[in-house]
Design a protein around this motif. Sequence first.
Motif: not given
Length: 128
Positions: A84-96
């Motif tokens: 799920d690229i959108h979920k992964e994108y959000k997770r990684l963005k939240e990690k900076g």
Amino acid sequence: MKIIVTSIFVEDHDKALEFYSDTLGFVKKEDTAAGEFRWITLVSPDEQEGTELLLEPNIHPAAKEYQERLFEEGIPATMFGVEDIHKEYKRLKEKGVRFTMEPTEMDEVTIAVFDDTCCNLIQIAQRK
């Protein structure tokens, strides 16, 4: 024949190991001395017997130039698959994590590209 190890050039083993394990979530499989360097591999937590990612020292001038040129030209050094690229994108963005390309649909895949903090661009992809 199958792919058992693939590598990515890094300048700092410890920094790369931290990013690839703590931020991306890969699992360290090996970390052994290799002369003056280290043989560090990581695997997907979902496929711990699968393909290993080797954090390869970029000490050779050709390796360093190759890595720098790819980065300057905006070319990803490798690609990782995600469910799920959108979920992964959000997770990684939240990690900076800094993305150079947000999730973008391209025919049968959606891709995004981020900076691994080790002078590499990494592409993530989700197949439709």
